[in-house]
Design a protein around this motif. Structure first.
Motif, mmCIF file in Angstrom:
data_model
loop_
_atom_site.group_PDB
_atom_site.id
_atom_site.type_symbol
_atom_site.label_atom_id
_atom_site.label_comp_id
_atom_site.label_asym_id
_atom_site.label_seq_id
_atom_site.Cartn_x
_atom_site.Cartn_y
_atom_site.Cartn_z
ATOM 1 N N ARG A 120 0.865 -1.164 0.000
ATOM 2 C CA ARG A 120 0.000 0.000 0.000
ATOM 3 C C ARG A 120 0.907 1.220 0.000
ATOM 4 N N LEU B 119 1.766 3.864 4.516
ATOM 5 C CA LEU B 119 0.474 3.517 5.093
ATOM 6 C C LEU B 119 0.585 2.347 6.056
ATOM 7 N N ASN C 97 -7.138 1.852 7.560
ATOM 8 C CA ASN C 97 -5.993 2.609 7.057
ATOM 9 C C ASN C 97 -5.584 3.658 8.085
ATOM 10 N N ILE D 193 -1.770 -0.539 7.853
ATOM 11 C CA ILE D 193 -3.083 -1.179 7.801
ATOM 12 C C ILE D 193 -3.233 -2.030 9.046
#
Length: 505
Positions: A404, A408, A415, A410
């Motif tokens: 991603r 980022l 997010n 996760i």
């Protein structure tokens, strides 16, 4: 194109006309046929009209997964109003910011979030507020203390170009932006998904245990009435309950993220059970899936189908065909029929097996962000959406997502953008600089951790700083650990090197 070509009959009304006695939706509290579901929607729409909600009104919804949320979505469609689903995990300050930014005229909430709704109303007294309630004895959803407007101008058609929802997502800078979701996006997303996964109108049943305030959950509500299939909605994900439903209620499709699937398999082992052949598709999204998980599923004949998408693509944009699930293990598949995809590096489209930024185009891709022309221009050029995610296409055109957005995090399918956490921690007067990155976690996949350099002479402790963050960030965004460090690593232009942060451990 003339106006008639951009309109379709109301999807739920058409289901009620064609299959009135077919079961449409069930929860632990209630079950409705399409005829009952449609009637409930009309009744609630008339109550919403009494509040002054009309075509174009922006209406925030703060509610848990359940039939009040679902009925409210369709009642707003009947009025031509715009849905603004609020992430229930955000802090009061975050929710107030969103409500002001989107210029919401009303807030609808359920009993589970009555106290938060009251706090919002106190802060924003001009906001019209009403409470959704489920009367199980009467098997109906209504607005508490609101009489219906029997002359409400309800819409029988859906205008495809109209905005159905505005869904907030944080950009790579951490600044929330309202993604414009149109009916056209929902329609083409549903069509593309059905052409890829197949459509079994008589037997399909989609289990929905994803949050309805996320596009993944909301898009299933649209598929429910576009396909005319049954959905089962659970308030929260529970591996044992979900597995039991798959075994006993004829579930054929379920959407999950990797952490959820791992828990389902662990519970399956503990109960010494197997999935029935009625389960034909486990749609796996939320970021690149761990290869050991995919191999485990393959060895059990669990029909996992990877998918790639984001809010801006109205959920799925790329999905692996069930026939290719084993042959292309680890791939997110090929673009759905309405979607074009290219990989771009330094502004130039690249060939097979070359990594770059994933870019998408098509009728299921958003045209932009609500009153954010700068963000729209920066993200969308000539109809192409620059996702910021990194991947490559193999020689057969199958997408492999490498990561991603580079920074980022996760966590449990949510997010988390480091810049947003950094911005909050930097408001503390003792903090000189801060860097945030993800750390592997067996339960959530990843959790955020922070590296903080304090001003000289400060005696601030990590525990005090975590307490400070807890008051200003949703719980899942609060760093699991904070490490006090010397000055943080930067490149020659002064940009923080987040990839170097784990080395400080």
């Amino acid at each position: 194109m003339n106006s008639i070509e951009t309109h379709l009959p109301n999807w739920l009304q058409r289901c009620a006309d064609n299959t009135p006695q077919k079961q449409a939706i069930s929860t632990p509290e209630i079950e409705w046929t399409f005829a009952e579901f449609n009637q409930q929607t009309i009744q609630l729409a008339r109550q919403l009209s009494t509040l002054g909600i009309k075509q174009g009104s922006r209406v925030a919804l703060l509610a848990s997964n359940g039939v009040p949320f679902v009925v409210c979505v369709h009642a707003l469609i009947r009025l031509g109003a715009v849905l603004v689903p609020l992430n229930v995990r955000l802090t009061l300050e975050e929710q107030l910011w969103l409500l002001r930014d989107v210029e919401a005229v009303a807030l609808l909430s359920d009993a589970a979030y009555a106290s938060r709704a009251a706090a919002i109303q106190q802060a924003l007294p001009a906001l019209t507020a009403a409470r959704l309630q489920l009367e199980t004895a009467r098997r109906q959803v209504s607005l508490q203390g609101v009489a219906p407007d029997l002359h409400a101008p309800l819409l029988d058609e859906i205008e495809l170009e109209a905005t159905q929802a505005i869904m907030y997502t944080s950009g790579t800078t951490g600044t929330p932006k309202g993604v414009i979701i149109t009916y056209k996006m929902q329609w083409w997303n549903a069509v593309g998904s059905a052409l890829n996964l197949g459509h079994q109108a008589d037997s399909d049943c989609w289990l929905l245990c994803m949050p309805l305030f996320h596009i993944g959950g909301l898009s299933i509500l649209m598929k429910n009435v576009i396909y005319g299939i049954r959905i089962i909605v659970y308030e929260k994900f529970d591996a044992a309950i979900v597995n039991r439903a798959i075994r006993e209620q004829g579930i054929s499709i379920i959407s999950v993220v990797a952490v959820m699937l791992q828990r389902m398999l662990a519970e399956l082992d503990a109960s010494q059970q197997r999935y029935p052949t009625t389960l034909r598709c486990v749609l796996l999204g939320g970021g690149p899936a761990p290869r050991p998980l995919l191999e485990d599923c393959a060895s059990r004949n669990v029909p996992v189908v990877q998918t790639y998408g984001l809010t801006e693509s109205c959920s799925q944009a790329v999905t692996l065909s069930p026939a290719d699930a084993l042959r292309k293990l680890g791939s997110a598949g090929r673009p759905l029929l309405p979607v074009q995809l290219r990989i771009v590096d330094k502004g130039v489209a690249v060939g097979p097996n070359q990594a770059g930024v994933i870019c998408l185009k098509g009728p299921s891709i958003t045209a932009g962000y609500d009153h954010r022309p700068d963000a729209t221009a920066a993200t969308i050029q000539d109809g192409w959406l620059t996702t910021g995610d990194i991947g490559y296409l193999d020689n057969e055109g199958y997408l492999y997502v490498l990561d991603r957005r580079s920074d980022l995090i996760i966590s449990g399918g949510e997010n988390i953008y480091p810049a947003e956490i950094e911005a909050v921690l930097l408001t503390h007067p003792d903090v000189a600089e801060v860097g945030v990155c993800g750390q592997p976690d067996p339960q959530w996949g990843q959790v955020p951790i922070a590296f903080v350099h304090l001003h000289a002479g400060s005696s601030l402790t990590p525990a005090e700083l975590i307490a400070y963050a807890t008051q200003r960030l949703a719980r899942y965004k609060v760093p699991r650990s904070i490490y006090l460090t010397p000055p943080l690593p930067h490149n020659s232009s002064g940009k923080l090197l987040r990839r170097e942060l784990p080395k400080l451990l």
